[in-house]
Design a protein around this motif. Structure first.
Motif, PDB file in Angstrom:
ATOM      1  N   LEU A 184      -1.780 -16.890   4.396  1.00 47.50           N
ATOM      2  CA  LEU A 184      -1.591 -18.315   4.134  1.00 47.50           C
ATOM      3  C   LEU A 184      -0.824 -18.896   5.314  1.00 47.50           C
ATOM      4  O   LEU A 184       0.026 -18.245   5.897  1.00 47.50           O
ATOM      5  CB  LEU A 184      -0.788 -18.550   2.845  1.00 47.50           C
ATOM      6  N   SER A 185      -1.123 -20.162   5.626  1.00 49.83           N
ATOM      7  CA  SER A 185      -0.383 -20.836   6.693  1.00 49.83           C
ATOM      8  C   SER A 185      -0.509 -22.333   6.526  1.00 49.83           C
ATOM      9  O   SER A 185      -1.512 -22.839   6.007  1.00 49.83           O
ATOM     10  CB  SER A 185      -0.918 -20.431   8.070  1.00 49.83           C
ATOM     11  N   VAL A 186       0.507 -23.025   6.960  1.00 46.19           N
ATOM     12  CA  VAL A 186       0.540 -24.494   6.878  1.00 46.19           C
ATOM     13  C   VAL A 186      -0.078 -25.083   8.146  1.00 46.19           C
ATOM     14  O   VAL A 186       0.009 -24.487   9.227  1.00 46.19           O
ATOM     15  CB  VAL A 186       2.001 -24.949   6.703  1.00 46.19           C
ATOM     16  N   TYR A 187      -0.724 -26.227   8.003  1.00 47.65           N
ATOM     17  CA  TYR A 187      -1.227 -26.946   9.187  1.00 47.65           C
ATOM     18  C   TYR A 187      -1.061 -28.439   8.941  1.00 47.65           C
ATOM     19  O   TYR A 187      -1.114 -28.900   7.812  1.00 47.65           O
ATOM     20  CB  TYR A 187      -2.686 -26.575   9.467  1.00 47.65           C
ATOM     21  N   TYR A 218      -1.998 -26.301   3.185  1.00 45.46           N
ATOM     22  CA  TYR A 218      -2.104 -24.882   3.537  1.00 45.46           C
ATOM     23  C   TYR A 218      -3.571 -24.501   3.750  1.00 45.46           C
ATOM     24  O   TYR A 218      -4.444 -24.956   3.013  1.00 45.46           O
ATOM     25  CB  TYR A 218      -1.600 -23.995   2.391  1.00 45.46           C
ATOM     26  N   ARG A 219      -3.764 -23.578   4.680  1.00 44.44           N
ATOM     27  CA  ARG A 219      -5.037 -22.868   4.773  1.00 44.44           C
ATOM     28  C   ARG A 219      -4.989 -21.714   3.769  1.00 44.44           C
ATOM     29  O   ARG A 219      -4.096 -20.862   3.839  1.00 44.44           O
ATOM     30  CB  ARG A 219      -5.230 -22.240   6.154  1.00 44.44           C
TER      31      ARG A 219
ATOM     32  N   PHE C 222      -3.393 -12.467  -3.154  1.00 45.08           N
ATOM     33  CA  PHE C 222      -3.206 -11.379  -2.193  1.00 45.08           C
ATOM     34  C   PHE C 222      -2.165 -10.462  -2.821  1.00 45.08           C
ATOM     35  O   PHE C 222      -1.484 -10.850  -3.783  1.00 45.08           O
ATOM     36  CB  PHE C 222      -2.741 -11.914  -0.831  1.00 45.08           C
ATOM     37  N   ILE C 227       5.249 -16.668   0.937  1.00 43.95           N
ATOM     38  CA  ILE C 227       5.403 -17.752   1.899  1.00 43.95           C
ATOM     39  C   ILE C 227       5.916 -18.968   1.153  1.00 43.95           C
ATOM     40  O   ILE C 227       5.484 -19.234   0.026  1.00 43.95           O
ATOM     41  CB  ILE C 227       4.076 -18.064   2.632  1.00 43.95           C
ATOM     42  N   ASN C 261       4.427 -22.097  14.797  1.00 41.99           N
ATOM     43  CA  ASN C 261       4.024 -22.045  13.393  1.00 41.99           C
ATOM     44  C   ASN C 261       3.874 -20.580  12.976  1.00 41.99           C
ATOM     45  O   ASN C 261       3.552 -19.730  13.794  1.00 41.99           O
ATOM     46  CB  ASN C 261       2.701 -22.787  13.215  1.00 41.99           C
ATOM     47  N   ILE C 262       4.140 -20.301  11.712  1.00 45.20           N
ATOM     48  CA  ILE C 262       4.063 -18.920  11.246  1.00 45.20           C
ATOM     49  C   ILE C 262       3.014 -18.768  10.148  1.00 45.20           C
ATOM     50  O   ILE C 262       2.622 -19.762   9.514  1.00 45.20           O
ATOM     51  CB  ILE C 262       5.439 -18.416  10.736  1.00 45.20           C
ATOM     52  N   ASP C 263       2.545 -17.552   9.953  1.00 44.50           N
ATOM     53  CA  ASP C 263       1.604 -17.269   8.864  1.00 44.50           C
ATOM     54  C   ASP C 263       2.013 -15.976   8.180  1.00 44.50           C
ATOM     55  O   ASP C 263       2.611 -15.094   8.794  1.00 44.50           O
ATOM     56  CB  ASP C 263       0.168 -17.180   9.386  1.00 44.50           C
ATOM     57  N   LEU C 264       1.654 -15.877   6.920  1.00 40.02           N
ATOM     58  CA  LEU C 264       2.195 -14.823   6.067  1.00 40.02           C
ATOM     59  C   LEU C 264       2.056 -13.423   6.639  1.00 40.02           C
ATOM     60  O   LEU C 264       2.981 -12.604   6.582  1.00 40.02           O
ATOM     61  CB  LEU C 264       1.514 -14.901   4.693  1.00 40.02           C
ATOM     62  N   MET C 287       9.702 -23.348   6.916  1.00 38.68           N
ATOM     63  CA  MET C 287       8.793 -22.334   6.405  1.00 38.68           C
ATOM     64  C   MET C 287       9.523 -20.993   6.448  1.00 38.68           C
ATOM     65  O   MET C 287      10.256 -20.705   7.397  1.00 38.68           O
ATOM     66  CB  MET C 287       7.542 -22.221   7.283  1.00 38.68           C
TER      67      MET C 287
END
Lengths: 324, 324, 324, 324
Positions: A184-187, A218-219, C222, C227, C261-264, C287
């Motif tokens: 998951l990630s924010v955009y 979120y993606r 998942f 997150i 930016n970060i992702d899980l 985040m």
């Protein structure tokens, strides 16, 4: 039979529209335009349609149709209509964002914002529809009952998660399976492009709304669907909120108020939107779910077409949910 | 400390190698070469390494190292070594397929096929290693105990499923999340390129093997891992098969024979291979699982390096399984 | 070597602890207690450990150890310690929530809340640790730099998504694969049990904090990870926020501030927490990401043990990320 | 309108049948029986149907219907019919395996095996249908064109992967999301219960077939669908095989022969089966895909009902694929 043309039929929204229209009782597809795929069978691109249709893509644009759907990239709808003027006999449903914001262009003057839950009468008499964005649809259906009652009295705090089909068909880093699965990630936090059309609708219903809409998209690690949580201050009770929402959506065939908690897969592969409200302290929490390619795009486009042509709003849209 | 250079450090196997070597007790990374990323931090590409290393990519190729890992595309290892001859003091581990098949090129003469379970002694004295392919590793570890005993007496029927990381980092149609999630599909049936190295090893152990290897590979809807089922005629009992496999892998630190049924996630994020055998009628069913990026690539490369340098075979490879 | 006992070793956090401790350079596992599995091999439950350990579960509780980890259900830690009093020579790390809230029980008096980023010195001299909750860890690490500077001046708006392992090992309706795959849903909105410990820590650092913490937790599709996005009013600039966070976490081995930016998946299968801040209008968006079973449970438990025993904080916790 | 009763309406196949029948143009659901849910709304169990139906479960079993669907556990269909004898005016479609094998019980005498691709005429005049199993349907549709031409001249080697919905609604260890996500595992190798009905159909078409069917089933990490690869010796060319398959399925509305490679999601949420054949050396490779809950269960049940009542075979079964 309504004769329909589709422009940009090789993309995700174009494919979804074909899936809907080949089973629509009142429509025949006149042509599916895709310049890059001209001559190929539709099922060579939308391979799930193998066995269902022998349509081929074409590069031609006939005006001998009743309705044209523009499933093109943002910016290309305007260009297309400039290059291919449609006679007044051809109704237009534009799935891009080109005509969603009123007053920004003279060309957009005749376009009605195609969210049936607030503009049904205008849609029924319209000839040109600007089909809402996917996040925009999900969030508005969560918000608008409050706006319609002048009850948006404070800021809105929103988080939403969208499926990968929202990012389109072109393979990119952020749609690579190895990266996106279980991730998951924010955009575009606080800056999503759909905020404009959401604000426009909120102000249409509650002209004095001046607070900010704090939206964190979120993606998601799934292909279809949008789920959003919204909280804002609300002085009434939960029961009053439920009643207000139920009243607002009474008679709407696709948008329903669930008094039970909801989960995303309840609406996947349907044209439905489910909303659910809970009161916590001074906040109202609103949950809203849609399928981004259906109620968030091609399904709503067909719903708008149905309304424009005076046929049942649900024609061709009684879809079996995927459920799992 | 062993000084290691990495060529092609921006790809999946390069990244995995860095993940292993930064925690390896006997190794220091001298440089990570990636011409397209020269100057950038390694964590800008392998973002999970943020906070773990301040290494930067370089475009230089120093020979002041003890070992070089070639994490490059197939065909590029030969080109690299032709353009950058390594002194005899530098050991080479090539993760591409360029030197896996003996006798096909004079340049490949000195390369030892780096499957420790059959070539450990040769690896210990080697200076050049051709690291096996991922499917090749998984299938060979399922097959070779039979070959070593001259017991491959009939055709092999194999189906295997690989994770998306096996397809590399470049976004493509078949690695697009929207397509690949919840999906399975066959590719290169009966024609997978790893059949050559599998056959080479089978014949090394059982020179008279002349039957076909019928292998159907699948693209899996997960990121890491390979699982394969093999069945072939076997005249012994299940107990005999278990004993034969256990004997063959006795003392191997990463390959183990489970008498219980196995599932893919038992080995994900480890350098292990688990095999399991069952007798059904006249057939022996062999299941084999590995992590394609570890035992199937970078983990085995480190295992080979350990053997070449005479340090413990498991150094830097006692990895926490992801388990879930 | 530190002799460790594990109570409740058959569950998710127990298993994860075993995975960590079998490779920990300074620890030997004295026993793994699980009454329901007594006599069975550990790998019969935690099947990914096949080939890595021949430990068996036991139903006995020896006090001839240096540290005991309680991986039991909430409520059961108190009961266990009442039934099995530990001598003062045995340090205790409790992963349940029984002793996290100060002042609620006389038994809990000696317990230090084991979040090293705020309580490191106290942990180093403690003999009893209440290990923080998973969501609590993720959210606090996003919030506490502000609290430490007295900068929490308004409400907190938080949405977080957790992996299915957070729900434990028992199969239930909401952990059924057919339901949970590709699905998201909210639970315990505004009422999550971790809010108590979060508030306790916030007030420890900023005693005058009196605003609400509006937290909406999601069940994610998942298995591993959390997150969270947090936004709150912040009068400084983004640069000031970044600096403030970097300063707060300077020297912390596992918690890092990313300016990207970060992702899980950057932290899955590691003991790390990554935080990232952005300024939008009057809001600061924070985040925060962790692995719920590691930094959110067993990894942090080992970190606390390391601190209590005066060994390097990162011992046994330099884990290879799963990355994909 | 055909009046339909559903027994066991709270399970997966029962739910799927309701999803189909509420939109079927020629059917009205008379009742949905579920003793454990009697009185509850159907949408309380099948929550995706919220807004689509106000049906409630009942514990009654009326015989004032035209057709009854038995969506019960294996063994329970016989018991149900013994306890609730149906008048001859009520057609029966049994989705359990109780009546699939001929000659095993006197009660089963009147049941026709409901695979329209081989038994269409018998189904059209039948009053009692034994609906095929999911794997059985997928594998038979891959095999039967060969059998019908007497061309199964050797053993069959088959691997198939099924979605989690095939394992039913009850939460278990092997359907726990934490375990099953990103995981694959074999079960019932060479011993799957559907081999009996497959063999029965093969022998119906090719009475002299005596070779073994070596079938290795996998639990897949997706919710819906079955994909299978079959290889067997075939002396003809690929073109001959394609022609033979196309001829066999000519006129079948749901089963199609693709000359392009196929992938599972082409058929998910449809009643279709796609098959694809390739010749490799002396082997013919056949790929076959279905949705296990539709063509593999409830969809085929409706197809059989349509045939029995003489309405169009595709009525109620023109479903929008989920595609993604």
């Amino acid at each position: 039979m309504i004769k329909a043309g589709i422009i940009g039929g090789a993309g995700y929204t174009g494919g979804e529209l074909i899936r809907l229209l080949i089973n629509h009782p009142d429509v025949e597809i006149a042509y599916v335009n895709s310049s890059s795929n001209a001559g190929n069978y539709v099922y060579e691109v939308h391979t799930d349609l193998f066995g269902d249709t022998d349509l081929r893509f074409t590069s031609e644009v006939s005006t001998d149709i009743d309705v044209i759907f523009l499933c093109v990239a943002h910016g290309d709808a305007k260009k297309f209509l400039a290059a291919n003027p449609m006679p007044s006999s051809v109704k237009i449903v534009d799935l891009s964002q080109d005509f969603r914001i009123k007053g920004t262009s003279p060309e957009g003057t005749g376009f009605v914002y195609g969210l049936p839950e607030i503009n049904k009468q205008a849609i029924q008499t319209a000839t040109q529809i600007a089909n809402p964005g996917c996040f925009a649809t999900c969030l508005q259906l969560g918000l608008l009952p409050l706006a319609a009652n002048g009850l948006l009295t404070d800021e809105l705090h929103i988080t939403g998660v969208t499926g990968s089909t929202g990012a389109g068909q072109k393979p990119t880093t952020s749609t690579h399976f190895s990266w996106r699965s279980n991730n998951l990630s924010v955009y575009k936090a606080f800056e999503h492009q759909h905020l404009k059309e959401i604000t426009q609708s909120v102000v249409q219903l509650q002209p004095d709304y001046k607070h900010s809409i704090n939206f964190i998209p979120y993606r998601g690690d799934f292909a279809r669907g949008i789920i959003a949580n919204i909280h804002t201050k609300f002085s009434g009770t939960e029961e009053e909120a439920v009643e207000l929402y139920q009243k607002f959506y009474a008679g709407q065939p696709f948008t329903h108020v669930s008094t039970q908690n909801i989960d995303l897969k309840q609406v996947v592969n349907t044209n439905k939107c489910l909303v659910h409200v809970e009161k916590h302290g001074e906040y109202l929490l609103v949950m809203s779910i849609i399928d981004n390619l259906l109620k968030g795009a091609s399904g709503q486009a067909v719903q708008n077409m149905n309304l424009m042509f005076g046929i049942p709003e649900t024609a061709g849209l009684k879809l079996k949910p995927v459920a799992f």
